[in-house]
Scaffold this motif. Structure first.
Motif, PDB file in Angstrom:
ATOM      1  N   UNK A   1       0.837  -1.207   0.000  1.00  0.00           N
ATOM      2  CA  UNK A   1       0.000   0.000   0.000  1.00  0.00           C
ATOM      3  C   UNK A   1       0.866   1.249   0.000  1.00  0.00           C
ATOM      4  N   UNK A   2       1.945   1.216   0.798  1.00  0.00           N
ATOM      5  CA  UNK A   2       2.810   2.394   0.889  1.00  0.00           C
ATOM      6  C   UNK A   2       3.607   2.626  -0.396  1.00  0.00           C
ATOM      7  N   UNK A   3       3.719   1.621  -1.240  1.00  0.00           N
ATOM      8  CA  UNK A   3       4.472   1.806  -2.491  1.00  0.00           C
ATOM      9  C   UNK A   3       3.624   2.466  -3.590  1.00  0.00           C
ATOM     10  N   UNK A   4       2.312   2.482  -3.392  1.00  0.00           N
ATOM     11  CA  UNK A   4       1.443   2.934  -4.488  1.00  0.00           C
ATOM     12  C   UNK A   4       1.703   4.387  -4.902  1.00  0.00           C
ATOM     13  N   UNK A   5       1.726   5.289  -3.933  1.00  0.00           N
ATOM     14  CA  UNK A   5       1.914   6.703  -4.282  1.00  0.00           C
ATOM     15  C   UNK A   5       3.269   6.968  -4.937  1.00  0.00           C
ATOM     16  N   UNK A   6       4.371   6.477  -4.339  1.00  0.00           N
ATOM     17  CA  UNK A   6       5.664   6.690  -5.021  1.00  0.00           C
ATOM     18  C   UNK A   6       5.725   6.040  -6.401  1.00  0.00           C
ATOM     19  N   UNK A   7       5.088   4.888  -6.546  1.00  0.00           N
ATOM     20  CA  UNK A   7       5.111   4.215  -7.847  1.00  0.00           C
ATOM     21  C   UNK A   7       4.335   5.029  -8.890  1.00  0.00           C
ATOM     22  N   UNK A   8       3.193   5.514  -8.458  1.00  0.00           N
ATOM     23  CA  UNK A   8       2.377   6.308  -9.370  1.00  0.00           C
ATOM     24  C   UNK A   8       3.123   7.576  -9.785  1.00  0.00           C
ATOM     25  N   UNK A   9       3.761   8.195  -8.818  1.00  0.00           N
ATOM     26  CA  UNK A   9       4.520   9.405  -9.091  1.00  0.00           C
ATOM     27  C   UNK A   9       5.637   9.126 -10.119  1.00  0.00           C
ATOM     28  N   UNK A  10       6.345   8.019  -9.899  1.00  0.00           N
ATOM     29  CA  UNK A  10       7.431   7.639 -10.808  1.00  0.00           C
ATOM     30  C   UNK A  10       6.885   7.342 -12.209  1.00  0.00           C
ATOM     31  N   UNK A  11       5.815   6.579 -12.267  1.00  0.00           N
ATOM     32  CA  UNK A  11       5.270   6.177 -13.568  1.00  0.00           C
ATOM     33  C   UNK A  11       4.673   7.376 -14.317  1.00  0.00           C
ATOM     34  N   UNK A  12       4.121   8.301 -13.573  1.00  0.00           N
ATOM     35  CA  UNK A  12       3.579   9.507 -14.226  1.00  0.00           C
ATOM     36  C   UNK A  12       4.709  10.333 -14.847  1.00  0.00           C
ATOM     37  N   UNK A  13       5.792  10.447 -14.104  1.00  0.00           N
ATOM     38  CA  UNK A  13       6.942  11.192 -14.637  1.00  0.00           C
ATOM     39  C   UNK A  13       7.502  10.529 -15.896  1.00  0.00           C
ATOM     40  N   UNK A  14       7.321   9.211 -15.987  1.00  0.00           N
ATOM     41  CA  UNK A  14       7.841   8.493 -17.153  1.00  0.00           C
ATOM     42  C   UNK A  14       7.066   8.865 -18.414  1.00  0.00           C
ATOM     43  N   UNK A  15       5.844   9.349 -18.213  1.00  0.00           N
ATOM     44  CA  UNK A  15       5.138   9.940 -19.345  1.00  0.00           C
ATOM     45  C   UNK A  15       4.992   8.990 -20.533  1.00  0.00           C
ATOM     46  N   UNK A  16       4.465   7.802 -20.298  1.00  0.00           N
ATOM     47  CA  UNK A  16       4.292   6.836 -21.385  1.00  0.00           C
ATOM     48  C   UNK A  16       3.154   7.323 -22.297  1.00  0.00           C
ATOM     49  N   UNK A  17       3.463   7.649 -23.543  1.00  0.00           N
ATOM     50  CA  UNK A  17       2.434   8.208 -24.431  1.00  0.00           C
ATOM     51  C   UNK A  17       1.254   7.247 -24.613  1.00  0.00           C
ATOM     52  N   UNK A  18       0.090   7.801 -24.722  1.00  0.00           N
ATOM     53  CA  UNK A  18      -1.133   7.044 -25.005  1.00  0.00           C
ATOM     54  C   UNK A  18      -1.395   5.945 -23.980  1.00  0.00           C
ATOM     55  N   UNK A  19      -1.004   6.204 -22.741  1.00  0.00           N
ATOM     56  CA  UNK A  19      -1.288   5.230 -21.689  1.00  0.00           C
ATOM     57  C   UNK A  19      -1.635   5.995 -20.419  1.00  0.00           C
ATOM     58  N   UNK A  20      -2.845   5.761 -19.921  1.00  0.00           N
ATOM     59  CA  UNK A  20      -3.284   6.472 -18.724  1.00  0.00           C
ATOM     60  C   UNK A  20      -2.838   5.691 -17.488  1.00  0.00           C
ATOM     61  N   UNK A  21      -1.644   5.993 -17.052  1.00  0.00           N
ATOM     62  CA  UNK A  21      -1.046   5.201 -15.974  1.00  0.00           C
ATOM     63  C   UNK A  21      -1.790   5.411 -14.661  1.00  0.00           C
ATOM     64  N   UNK A  22      -2.329   6.606 -14.500  1.00  0.00           N
ATOM     65  CA  UNK A  22      -3.060   6.890 -13.261  1.00  0.00           C
ATOM     66  C   UNK A  22      -4.310   6.014 -13.167  1.00  0.00           C
ATOM     67  N   UNK A  23      -5.020   5.920 -14.262  1.00  0.00           N
ATOM     68  CA  UNK A  23      -6.221   5.083 -14.272  1.00  0.00           C
ATOM     69  C   UNK A  23      -5.840   3.621 -14.064  1.00  0.00           C
TER      70      UNK A  23
END
Ligand SMILES: *[C@@H]1O[C@H](CO)[C@@H](O)[C@H](O)[C@H]1NC(C)=O
Ligand SMILES: *[C@@H]1O[C@H](CO)[C@@H](O)[C@H](O)[C@H]1NC(C)=O
Ligand SMILES: *[C@@H]1O[C@H](CO)[C@@H](O)[C@H](O)[C@H]1NC(C)=O
Ligand SMILES: *[C@@H]1O[C@H](CO)[C@@H](O)[C@H](O)[C@H]1NC(C)=O
Ligand SMILES: *[C@@H]1O[C@H](CO)[C@@H](O)[C@H](O)[C@H]1NC(C)=O
Ligand SMILES: *[C@@H]1O[C@H](CO)[C@@H](O)[C@H](O)[C@H]1NC(C)=O
Ligand SMILES: *[C@@H]1O[C@H](CO)[C@@H](O)[C@H](O)[C@H]1NC(C)=O
Ligand SMILES: *[C@@H]1O[C@H](CO)[C@@H](O)[C@H](O)[C@H]1NC(C)=O
Ligand SMILES: *[C@@H]1O[C@H](CO)[C@@H](O)[C@H](O)[C@H]1NC(C)=O
Ligand SMILES: *[C@@H]1O[C@H](CO)[C@@H](O)[C@H](O)[C@H]1NC(C)=O
Ligand SMILES: *[C@@H]1O[C@H](CO)[C@@H](O)[C@H](O)[C@H]1NC(C)=O
Ligand SMILES: *[C@@H]1O[C@H](CO)[C@@H](O)[C@H](O)[C@H]1NC(C)=O
Length: 678
Positions: free
Chosen positions: A98-120
């Motif tokens: 559970x504690x890894x979710x926010x940092x992981x989301x933050x990291x993956x968002x910064x990665x900016x994968x085109x055409x992929x809604x990582x947050x969703x």
């Protein structure tokens, strides 16, 4: 049970036995607790909470020696690996995940994968933890080289470190990880971080006034240079080390060279007076940050040496140390002892009615020393010549250990009594032995601590494996460690259901540059032949030590690093982890995100984003071979020479010039070769 041993009865052994009897008598007469034999047990809450240490100085003896204690109401027992993970790890995991979710989301968002809604994607997956990516980090052995290069990677992965979350930064990977494993020199790194309040690499590198932590400019043989919380000179340093080891003998326990090595290491790695003699590894589990899932789960690795043997093969039992347990998933020992109670009087998996409980054997430096026990010989060989004015009695004490133990055991850490005595006798080669001999985790050539991380019960999705092994003539890795782990996975008996991605030969690694840049292995899930219910192994992100901005191939036997050289190697590791902050490849950060997501996407049946497909083409080994030997491997700077000092021992031709003399000769030829590797 000790009487049944064929091993010669030495004084310390007898003393241990007597102490058990005495303790039993004390307990039975009701005149005191088992702790009567030791100093009073300091209650945990007596530790000032403002320090909030990650590990605690909680040895019941108040110092280095283990001590007999009253058994808890429910006596500790050996747990069969058949039960999967320990109840403690099982309970801890959801908190950490559970504690890894926010940092992981933050990291993956910064990665900016085109055409992929990582947050969703993550928000959907977090409703069901098993759908989320499960990340592990592994740091190889290789002495200070491995510590420093590994430190560069962990610094880059740590969002608390300056400039890790900007362009090209992979900061937050550490915060998003479930497991952090270390072996030998990598174990010094992982151990040091956890012993010191889960400090960042930056904090440890910067140090603090009066602290000898990470001051590698003072040779481990000479001792810390500063006064203050540290000691003053080489003689008194070794004096203290010898006294501490002697206190363990006085308490009735066997010592090995590892006790001295582990103590010496601690002065550099644990920021407390005299390297924190009373810190225990199991105490990590008792600190709030760990309980609250604010850190990954630390694992250190060592190998078992079968009684009467000296060679460690790929079939050797791989042991793991965690804050909760020490033991093995291998089908040999196939069991675990609570780390806190390691030297208790277990027999057939339980503590007999009159058997005693012992705490403090899992002394923190001793555990780090166990994982790096190959360096026992480094100590033996250098104690007089390099250190200088070491008192004779210290040298005699260290070499005297070998008189009791035998020269062929100069590289072991002795665990006596053997917690697995009588346990799984059909498969456990050490079941009849009153002592358990553990050696450096790299002695089986698996110099990256991957065994704990490929266990199906841990369901790891991706392992970032930092390899600082010295495989080639000039001390660069050629992935020997990966091949060892792959080969082991093919011996179905010892593999016991674990799988490992195929990896190619050394020449292919060198010719295709797979040991000079990050490479992914096991990308294609469909390439694995899975049994019913079996899951694919983790995707492996291999991060080999290579010269980005510094010649980081320093000799395993260099005991001294100026602050500048230390920082140069750490920066090199940082540049490796970030591909020069994205300057070598501005899609690297995206590709890290794709590696993290890969197994999860597969599991949830989600289409692979186009950008990720591109990453996999670029970074995955696709099965191509190039097996021609093209001569000596001598890489040049991938970014440029940004070193501030001449690296004294880098690039030294090693194999032929190694002085093979004295005690090294005692060890078999194979080990001399291994010595160069780690
Ligand atoms: C999960 O983590 C979030 C954010 O760190 C925290 O607010 C929440 O209390 C945690 N939930 C559980 C069940 O631990
Ligand atoms: C959780 O996710 C896993 C993997 O995606 C899936 O197999 C499982 O059925 C899910 N469980 C629930 C309760 O949705
Ligand atoms: C952080 O990055 C900026 C911009 O690249 C640089 O000027 C600064 O020196 C960096 N700080 C550290 C501590 O590396
Ligand atoms: C070392 O410990 C002291 C005392 O607890 C503390 O003040 C200092 O910040 C620590 N240094 C490091 C590098 O963690
Ligand atoms: C390991 O054991 C297997 C049998 O299970 C055997 O085939 C193999 O040769 C052994 N490997 C080593 C390196 O001893
Ligand atoms: C220190 O130990 C290493 C490993 O045993 C050895 O190669 C080296 O020669 C020793 N150095 C000295 C000065 O004795
Ligand atoms: C690879 O490393 C091993 C030692 O780990 C060494 O024996 C072998 O010669 C190396 N091969 C190449 C091609 O570098
Ligand atoms: C793993 O080893 C245990 C103990 O030897 C055995 O009972 C079990 O069947 C093995 N599992 C697999 C998948 O081989
Ligand atoms: C990348 O950033 C780190 C941290 O700011 C810095 O130390 C390093 O020199 C940078 N690397 C390059 C190649 O600019
Ligand atoms: C596989 O990788 C090699 C280089 O490592 C490349 O030359 C080759 O084109 C690739 N093959 C495929 C099918 O992508
Ligand atoms: C995976 O399987 C495909 C198809 O059989 C093959 O082309 C490829 O080389 C395999 N990948 C690896 C890494 O062996
Ligand atoms: C890198 O630069 C340092 C000084 O800045 C120098 O001493 C060293 O020889 C150089 N290394 C190489 C391999 O060129």
């Amino acid at each position: 049970m000790f009487a049944s041993s064929s091993s010669s009865s030495t004084t310390p052994r007898r003393r241990w036995f007597l102490e058990i009897l005495l303790a039993a008598a004390v307990l039975q007469s009701g005149s005191g607790s088992g702790a009567a034999l030791a100093e009073p047990v300091p209650p945990l809450d007596s530790v000032p909470s403002s320090l909030d240490p990650r590990a605690l100085p909680n040895s019941p003896s108040g110092s280095y020696a283990p001590a007999v204690v009253a058994c808890p109401a429910i006596k500790p027992a050996i747990r069969s690996a058949r039960g999967g993970l320990s109840p403690e790890e099982t309970a801890w995991l959801p908190i950490r995940r559970n504690a890894t979710i926010d940092p992981m989301l933050d990291l993956l968002k910064r990665a900016n994968i085109p055409a992929f809604d990582v947050e969703a994607y993550i928000n959907a997956a977090k409703k069901n933890v098993s759908a989320l990516p499960n990340i592990a980090l592994a740091v190889s052995g290789g002495g200070y080289r491995a510590l420093l290069n590994g430190a560069g990677f962990l610094a880059a992965a740590d969002s608390r470190v300056t400039n890790t979350t900007g362009t090209g930064g992979i900061g937050g990977l550490l915060q998003a990880s479930t497991y952090l494993a270390g072996l030998s020199g990598g174990g010094w790194l992982v151990g040091s971080i956890f012993a010191n309040n889960f400090s960042s690499v930056e904090t440890l590198r910067n140090g603090s006034p009066g602290s000898s932590v990470w001051k590698f400019s003072s040779s481990i043989f000479k001792g810390p240079a500063q006064s203050g919380i540290s000691i003053l000179n080489t003689a008194s340093y070794w004096d203290d080390v010898a006294d501490q080891a002697a206190s363990k003998v006085d308490a009735g326990f066997e010592t090995s060279i590892t006790d001295y090595w582990g103590r010496a290491l601690s002065y550099q790695l644990i920021n407390d007076t005299d390297g924190g003699p009373s810190y225990t590894f199991s105490s990590i589990a008792q600190s709030d940050q760990f309980k609250q899932g604010q850190t990954p789960f630390p694992i250190l690795v060592a190998d078992g040496r079968a009684p009467g043997t000296t060679i460690i093969s790929l079939n050797a039992t791989v042991y793991e140390f965690t804050p909760f347990e020490m033991g093995s998933f291998d089908p040999t020992t196939f069991g675990f002892v609570p780390t806190r109670y390691i030297a208790s009087n277990f027999s057939n998996g339980v503590i007999p009615k009159d058997g005693k409980c012992v705490e403090g054997f899992d002394q923190y430096g001793f555990v780090m020393g166990t994982s790096s026990s190959l360096f026992n010989q480094f100590l033996l060989q250098n104690i007089t010549s390099v250190a200088g004015d070491v008192p004779d009695f210290v040298v005699n004490a260290i070499t005297g250990v070998l008189t009791d133990l035998g020269n062929d055991k100069n590289d072991i850490a002795q665990y006596m009594p053997n917690p697995f005595f009588g346990w799984n006798p059909a498969t456990n080669g050490a079941a009849d032995s009153i002592e358990l001999d553990l050696v450096d985790g790299g002695e089986d050539l698996q110099n990256i601590p991957l065994t704990p991380l490929i266990q199906p019960v841990r369901s790891v999705d991706v392992i970032f494996a930092v390899d600082s092994s010295a495989d080639t003539t000039y001390f660069w890795p050629n992935a020997t460690a990966l091949r060892a782990s792959y080969e082991r996975s093919l011996f179905s008996k010892i593999a016991n259901g674990t799988l490992f991605p195929p990896v190619p030969d050394a020449d292919t690694f060198i010719n295709l540059g797979l040991n000079q840049r990050p490479t992914f292995f096991g990308c294609e899930v469909k390439n694995f032949t899975l049994q019913e219910g079996q899951v694919p192994p983790p995707l492996l992100v291999y991060i080999p030590n290579a010269p980005y901005t510094a010649m980081s191939n320093v000799s395993t036997f260099d005991p001294e690093y100026s602050d500048a050289q230390r920082n140069d190697i750490i920066r090199n590791g940082f540049n490796s982890a970030t591909q020069g902050n994205g300057t070598l490849d501005d899609t690297w950060m995206t590709c890290v995100a794709c590696a993290i997501l890969s197994r999860s996407l597969d599991r949830t049946g989600t289409a692979v984003p186009v950008a990720c497909a591109g990453c996999f083409t670029k970074y995955c080994w696709n099965g191509t071979l190039s097996t021609v030997n093209k001569g000596e491997y001598e890489p040049t700077f991938k970014i440029g020479n940004e070193t501030t000092v001449a690296a004294t021992s880098a690039g030294v031709r090693g194999m032929s010039s190694l002085p093979v003399s004295g005690l090294v000769v005692v060890v078999m030829g194979g080990l001399v070769g291994l010595f160069l590797l780690v």
